[in-house]
Write an enzyme that holds these catalytic residues in place. Structure first.
Site, PDB file in Angstrom:
ATOM      1  N   ASN A 121      99.457  40.097  -5.036  1.00  0.00           N
ATOM      2  CA  ASN A 121      99.967  40.694  -6.159  1.00  0.00           C
ATOM      3  C   ASN A 121     101.392  41.443  -5.889  1.00  0.00           C
ATOM      4  OD1 ASN A 121     100.133  44.000  -6.751  1.00  0.00           O
ATOM      5  ND2 ASN A 121      98.465  43.573  -5.167  1.00  0.00           N
TER       6      ASN A 121
ATOM      7  N   LEU B   3     103.958  48.549  -9.316  1.00  0.00           N
ATOM      8  CA  LEU B   3     103.603  49.815  -9.777  1.00  0.00           C
ATOM      9  C   LEU B   3     103.992  50.181 -11.418  1.00  0.00           C
ATOM     10  CD1 LEU B   3     104.565  52.018  -6.726  1.00  0.00           C
ATOM     11  CD2 LEU B   3     102.452  51.136  -7.241  1.00  0.00           C
TER      12      LEU B   3
ATOM     13  N   CYS C  34     103.391  50.798  -1.341  1.00  0.00           N
ATOM     14  CA  CYS C  34     103.426  49.897  -1.640  1.00  0.00           C
ATOM     15  C   CYS C  34     104.439  48.756  -1.378  1.00  0.00           C
ATOM     16  CB  CYS C  34     103.736  50.167  -3.428  1.00  0.00           C
ATOM     17  SG  CYS C  34     103.788  48.635  -4.418  1.00  0.00           S
TER      18      CYS C  34
ATOM     19  N   LYS D 138      98.194  57.443   1.685  1.00  0.00           N
ATOM     20  CA  LYS D 138      97.646  56.238   1.830  1.00  0.00           C
ATOM     21  C   LYS D 138      98.822  55.389   2.570  1.00  0.00           C
ATOM     22  CE  LYS D 138      95.962  52.093  -0.865  1.00  0.00           C
ATOM     23  NZ  LYS D 138      95.509  51.634  -2.165  1.00  0.00           N
TER      24      LYS D 138
ATOM     25  N   ILE E   1      93.654  50.195   4.096  1.00  0.00           N
ATOM     26  CA  ILE E   1      94.971  49.951   3.888  1.00  0.00           C
ATOM     27  C   ILE E   1      95.694  49.542   2.640  1.00  0.00           C
ATOM     28  CG2 ILE E   1      94.868  49.110   6.357  1.00  0.00           C
ATOM     29  CD1 ILE E   1      94.672  46.296   5.548  1.00  0.00           C
ATOM     30  N   ASN E   2      96.827  49.798   2.446  1.00  0.00           N
ATOM     31  CA  ASN E   2      97.314  49.251   1.182  1.00  0.00           C
ATOM     32  C   ASN E   2      97.597  47.618   1.622  1.00  0.00           C
ATOM     33  OD1 ASN E   2      98.772  48.463  -1.227  1.00  0.00           O
ATOM     34  ND2 ASN E   2      99.481  50.482  -1.358  1.00  0.00           N
ATOM     35  N   THR E   3      98.120  46.790   0.676  1.00  0.00           N
ATOM     36  CA  THR E   3      98.246  45.331   0.952  1.00  0.00           C
ATOM     37  C   THR E   3      99.307  44.994   2.122  1.00  0.00           C
ATOM     38  OG1 THR E   3      99.819  45.363  -0.782  1.00  0.00           O
ATOM     39  CG2 THR E   3      97.503  44.896  -1.144  1.00  0.00           C
TER      40      THR E   3
ATOM     41  N   GLY F 227      89.858  47.480   2.595  1.00  0.00           N
ATOM     42  CA  GLY F 227      90.780  46.204   2.714  1.00  0.00           C
ATOM     43  C   GLY F 227      89.862  45.000   2.949  1.00  0.00           C
TER      44      GLY F 227
HETATM   45  C1  FMN Z   1      96.231  43.999  -8.513  1.00  0.00           C
HETATM   46  C2  FMN Z   1      96.352  45.074  -7.498  1.00  0.00           C
HETATM   47  C3  FMN Z   1      97.107  46.273  -7.902  1.00  0.00           C
HETATM   48  C4  FMN Z   1      97.087  47.525  -6.922  1.00  0.00           C
HETATM   49  N1  FMN Z   1      98.047  48.598  -7.231  1.00  0.00           N
HETATM   50  C5  FMN Z   1      97.851  49.522  -6.365  1.00  0.00           C
HETATM   51  C6  FMN Z   1      98.591  50.784  -6.844  1.00  0.00           C
HETATM   52  O1  FMN Z   1      99.117  50.968  -8.020  1.00  0.00           O
HETATM   53  N2  FMN Z   1      98.385  51.683  -5.786  1.00  0.00           N
HETATM   54  C7  FMN Z   1      98.051  51.664  -4.751  1.00  0.00           C
HETATM   55  O2  FMN Z   1      98.065  52.600  -3.809  1.00  0.00           O
HETATM   56  N3  FMN Z   1      97.355  50.405  -4.269  1.00  0.00           N
HETATM   57  C8  FMN Z   1      97.318  49.370  -5.013  1.00  0.00           C
HETATM   58  N4  FMN Z   1      96.594  48.239  -4.781  1.00  0.00           N
HETATM   59  C9  FMN Z   1      96.404  48.217  -3.292  1.00  0.00           C
HETATM   60  C10 FMN Z   1      94.618  48.358  -3.348  1.00  0.00           C
HETATM   61  O3  FMN Z   1      94.463  49.753  -3.765  1.00  0.00           O
HETATM   62  C11 FMN Z   1      94.007  48.207  -1.962  1.00  0.00           C
HETATM   63  O4  FMN Z   1      94.687  49.155  -1.140  1.00  0.00           O
HETATM   64  C12 FMN Z   1      94.317  46.966  -1.494  1.00  0.00           C
HETATM   65  O5  FMN Z   1      94.227  45.914  -2.251  1.00  0.00           O
HETATM   66  C13 FMN Z   1      93.250  46.316  -0.353  1.00  0.00           C
HETATM   67  O6  FMN Z   1      92.235  46.506  -0.723  1.00  0.00           O
HETATM   68  P1  FMN Z   1      91.259  45.209  -1.035  1.00  0.00           P
HETATM   69  O7  FMN Z   1      91.401  44.107  -0.112  1.00  0.00           O
HETATM   70  O8  FMN Z   1      90.016  45.939  -1.164  1.00  0.00           O
HETATM   71  O9  FMN Z   1      91.950  44.808  -2.538  1.00  0.00           O
HETATM   72  C14 FMN Z   1      96.622  47.253  -5.510  1.00  0.00           C
HETATM   73  C15 FMN Z   1      96.061  46.182  -5.390  1.00  0.00           C
HETATM   74  C16 FMN Z   1      95.691  45.036  -6.140  1.00  0.00           C
HETATM   75  C17 FMN Z   1      95.132  43.772  -5.802  1.00  0.00           C
END
Ligand code: FMN
Length: 307
Positions: free
Chosen positions: A73, A77, A134, A169, A195-197, A247
């Site tokens: 993705n 933000l 992010c 985060k 973790i974030n992405t 994650g």
């Molecule tokens: C579509 C999408 C939007 C996201 N937006 C945010 C965000 O605004 N702020 C943030 O801290 N993380 C954001 N994330 C990251 C998720 O909160 C999470 O940390 C990350 O996707 C890893 O976890 P998961 O594999 O369970 O998705 C976003 C993830 C996705 C898929």
């Protein structure tokens, strides 16, 4: 004979969760729309979409694409801004009986401070999650979170301007995540979430163009789980503050891996986009796992890793 209902509560020290399952930022909106699908009061908590002091339009489309075992993705933000969140969303979610964690971000330290300030005095908010991770923005985001000094400065400035517990985060896009973890702990963070992405890219072989309008994006979903579990393991063994981890969590077995490694709670993201009931299914799965294994308290599982 009926098995005893296990106690799923976890205590982070600064807030108590009725269970360790928290919906992750960006995958649960502002918490107001999900009520058509599930009862969010059953969750340990949820984190709002990351909010900035002013609304943001986000990145050019397309913003998402599927990958093997995950997705990319590059939303960038997009959000309605803190003022509209307070006026329009908060009244709709304030009756939800769970921890509401508001995620904030800024393009500089002053914007982080201002964002924290705008949320002062709002009793419905349990904690603030500081998004310095992010990968999809040109200013701020992960560009701050890869630097231990800036990460600490942002943490301090948010703490100074907030009356709430502050969770920071972290990004996995670093060589050694423990350096950033220790730095924000020293700066006073109440907890760390991770973790974030992971930064990634995908190409359309017919057009020879990137599949995302932003060229790069953040990888999430099952593909990142082993990386996330590893980073959780590293961080829980390097700091003394609670770690909220996630994650790639798709089911209760995935959640258990993080708890066993030592996370006090888990965050579930991408799974919500596939199944709005994912968090509830995970809570149910954890409960049944405890019953089957005669575990009275979920806290007994936390940090039970054997090496
Ligand atoms: C579509 C999408 C939007 C996201 N937006 C945010 C965000 O605004 N702020 C943030 O801290 N993380 C954001 N994330 C990251 C998720 O909160 C999470 O940390 C990350 O996707 C890893 O976890 P998961 O594999 O369970 O998705 C976003 C993830 C996705 C898929």
């Amino acid at each position: 004979m009926l098995a005893e209902t296990p106690n799923l509560e976890v205590d982070l020290g600064f807030i108590k969760l009725k269970n360790p399952v928290i919906a992750a930022s960006g995958t649960f909106g502002y918490g107001d729309e999900i009520v058509d699908f599930i009862n969010p009061s059953l969750l340990g908590g949820f984190v709002t979409k990351s909010l900035s002091i002013k609304p943001k339009p986000g990145n050019p489309h397309p913003r998402t694409c599927e990958t093997p075992c995950g997705m990319l993705n590059a939303i960038g933000l997009e959000n309605i801004g803190i003022k509209r969140f307070i006026n329009e969303k908060l009244p709709k979610i304030s009756s939800i009986d769970t921890n509401i964690i508001v995620s904030i971000f800024g393009e500089n330290i002053t914007e982080f401070s201002e964002a924290a300030n705008m949320l002062k005095g709002i009793k419905e908010i349990s904690a603030i999650e500081v998004n310095i991770s992010c990968p999809n923005v040109k200013k701020g985001g992960m560009l701050f979170g890869i630097d231990p000094v800036i990460s600490a400065e942002i943490t301090e400035s948010v703490l100074k301007n907030s009356d709430k517990p502050v969770i920071v985060k972290l990004t996995p896009n670093v060589t050694d995540i423990t350096i950033i973890a220790k730095s924000v702990e020293k700066a006073g963070a109440y907890a760390i979430s991770l973790i974030n992405t992971l930064t990634g890219m995908a190409i359309d072989i017919n057009t020879k163009r990137p599949k995302l309008g932003n060229i790069t994006g953040g990888l999430s979903g099952p593909a990142i789980k082993p990386v996330a579990v590893y980073m959780t393991y590293k961080v829980v063994n390097s700091v003394n503050i609670p770690v909220i981890a996630g994650g790639g969590i798709m089911n209760y077995k995935d959640a258990l891996e993080f708890l066993i490694v030592g996370a006090k709670a888990v965050q579930v993201g991408t799974a919500n986009l596939i199944n709005p009931k994912a968090c509830l299914d995970i809570i149910e799965g954890l409960k049944n796992y405890c019953i089957e294994n005669r575990i009275k308290e979920i806290s007994q599982i936390i940090g039970s890793l054997k090496i």
